[in-house]
Write an enzyme that holds these catalytic residues in place. Structure first.
Site, PDB file in Angstrom:
ATOM      1  N   ASP A  89       5.055 -19.393   6.557  1.00  0.00           N
ATOM      2  CA  ASP A  89       3.499 -20.936   7.308  1.00  0.00           C
ATOM      3  C   ASP A  89       3.280 -21.368   6.132  1.00  0.00           C
ATOM      4  O   ASP A  89       2.617 -19.920   5.527  1.00  0.00           O
ATOM      5  CB  ASP A  89       3.177 -18.849   8.178  1.00  0.00           C
ATOM      6  CG  ASP A  89       2.086 -20.635   9.252  1.00  0.00           C
ATOM      7  OD1 ASP A  89       1.808 -21.343   8.498  1.00  0.00           O
ATOM      8  OD2 ASP A  89       0.778 -19.840   9.740  1.00  0.00           O
ATOM      9  N   SER A 171       5.048 -39.846   5.832  1.00  0.00           N
ATOM     10  CA  SER A 171       5.240 -40.952   7.252  1.00  0.00           C
ATOM     11  C   SER A 171       5.098 -42.248   6.704  1.00  0.00           C
ATOM     12  O   SER A 171       4.267 -42.762   5.509  1.00  0.00           O
ATOM     13  CB  SER A 171       4.217 -40.329   7.884  1.00  0.00           C
ATOM     14  OG  SER A 171       4.379 -40.941   9.306  1.00  0.00           O
ATOM     15  N   TYR A 184      -3.969 -37.603  11.156  1.00  0.00           N
ATOM     16  CA  TYR A 184      -2.162 -37.072  10.980  1.00  0.00           C
ATOM     17  C   TYR A 184      -2.071 -37.821  10.032  1.00  0.00           C
ATOM     18  O   TYR A 184      -2.153 -37.555   8.968  1.00  0.00           O
ATOM     19  CB  TYR A 184      -1.841 -37.215  11.980  1.00  0.00           C
ATOM     20  CG  TYR A 184      -0.305 -37.229  11.580  1.00  0.00           C
ATOM     21  CD1 TYR A 184       0.564 -36.705  11.819  1.00  0.00           C
ATOM     22  CD2 TYR A 184       0.396 -38.627  11.453  1.00  0.00           C
ATOM     23  CE1 TYR A 184       1.763 -36.092  11.238  1.00  0.00           C
ATOM     24  CE2 TYR A 184       1.816 -38.853  11.189  1.00  0.00           C
ATOM     25  CZ  TYR A 184       2.395 -36.809  10.959  1.00  0.00           C
ATOM     26  OH  TYR A 184       4.464 -37.880  10.394  1.00  0.00           O
ATOM     27  N   LYS A 188      -1.200 -37.475   5.882  1.00  0.00           N
ATOM     28  CA  LYS A 188       0.033 -38.354   4.573  1.00  0.00           C
ATOM     29  C   LYS A 188      -1.105 -39.434   3.740  1.00  0.00           C
ATOM     30  O   LYS A 188       0.253 -39.112   3.029  1.00  0.00           O
ATOM     31  CB  LYS A 188       0.984 -39.268   6.235  1.00  0.00           C
ATOM     32  CG  LYS A 188       1.398 -38.233   7.278  1.00  0.00           C
ATOM     33  CD  LYS A 188       2.193 -37.235   6.500  1.00  0.00           C
ATOM     34  CE  LYS A 188       3.071 -35.903   7.496  1.00  0.00           C
ATOM     35  NZ  LYS A 188       3.880 -35.157   7.018  1.00  0.00           N
TER      36      LYS A 188
END
Length: 332
Positions: A89, A171, A184, A188
């Protein structure tokens, strides 16, 4: 008129020649795969799962980090003894340290890691900025950004020992911000910044740092089920003031638009495009700094000097199909 066409064709020809020459120059591989040890995170599903199997089939020794026992079991099916799974993790420093000891115990004496592929990531909640709490940003950053940094700095001595490679998964969202994916996107953008600084810092050590920037592929992170969970969670836990401002009708239409879009794009995609970039970044004698993976239009938006206002309009067409949803507050 003819001069304009002539220069256009000449420019296209130069661009095409550059692309071909660039491929030829970067084609040779470092080889000796059976002597290479690579650690990949996020191997339960998607890019990480396929990449672990792909490198295993090439003869590499693969340490595959999986979050769940189910992921470990699925990955071991059909794999060779060279592929070893480790429960990992990346958001847990304790788990990362245990993974380090696991890898060290299984490396040959004096050897390190040729490659570290930071692939693990989550989508987090999805919705309007007003729906999020600070914890929503912290939760996604703990995996996508801080987890990646922790993995990198923890395993860096092993990569330095081999003068190896670090491959960080960013991304297209690390260059372009979508209005309903800001938490998100922030992580990135952070991956891009960290990777640039890391690459420049490690150049004198002979360590290559590459960034892979996938656009939209049919993996679990963008599935309709995960998207629906992220949207509903954001709305259910949104502040009361935000719910009143946007209204139930806005949320209903937003869900309809978002989930229809995900369903339309959830068909199986050639995710080997991404894992092939992982492979190239790890084993090309001249890897790229960035791998933009996806439609050419996405690469153009990310790399060409297009005015921000035009990008804003284009994203409105993509997200809202040209129909901007209006919060209840603005209808008063």
């Amino acid at each position: 008129m003819f001069d304009w066409v002539y220069y256009l064709l000449w420019s296209i020809g130069i661009f095409a020649a550059y692309r071909v020459l660039n491929r030829i120059i970067r084609w040779p591989r470092v080889g000796r795969y059976s002597e290479r040890y690579v650690l990949i995170t996020g191997c339960d599903t998607g890019f990480g799962h396929l990449s672990a199997k792909q490198l295993d089939s090439m003869g590499c020794h693969v340490f595959a980090g999986c979050l769940t026992e189910k992921g470990e079991t699925a990955l071991k099916k059909g794999a060779s003894s060279r592929l070893q799974t480790v429960r990992l993790d990346v958001s847990s420093p304790e788990s990362v340290r245990k993974a380090l000891e696991f890898v060290k115990d299984r490396l040959p004496p004096g050897r390190g890691l040729w490659g570290l592929v930071n692939n693990a990531g989550i989508a987090g909640k999805r919705g309007r900025l007003e729906w999020f709490h600070i914890k929503d940003y912290q939760d996604i950053a703990s995996v996508n950004l801080y987890g990646l940094i922790d993995m990198t700095m923890t395993f860096l001595p092993l990569v330095k020992r081999e003068r190896g490679r670090i491959v960080n998964t960013s991304s297209l969202g690390g260059r372009i911000t979508m209005t309903d994916l800001v938490p998100y996107n922030m992580t990135k953008y952070g991956v891009e910044c960290f990777s640039d600084g890391l690459r420049r810092s490690l150049r004198q050590y002979g360590v290559e740092v590459c960034i892979v920037e996938p656009s939209r592929f049919g993996t679990n992170i963008v599935s309709p089920e995960v998207t629906a969970k992220g949207v509903n969670s954001a709305w259910d836990e949104a502040p009361a003031e935000a719910k009143a401002e946007f209204g139930d009708e806005y949320f209903r239409l937003y869900c309809k638009s978002t989930l229809e879009d995900r369903a339309a794009s959830s068909a199986p995609a050639a995710i080997t495009q991404v894992t092939d970039c992982y492979e190239h970044a790890l084993f090309s004698w001249l890897p790229k700094v960035r791998y933009v993976v996806g439609p050419l239009i996405h690469e153009a938006i990310a790399t060409l000097p297009i005015p921000e206002t035009l990008i804003d309009r284009f994203l409105e067409m993509i997200v809202w199909k040209g129909k901007i949803l209006t919060p209840a507050y603005l209808k008063q």
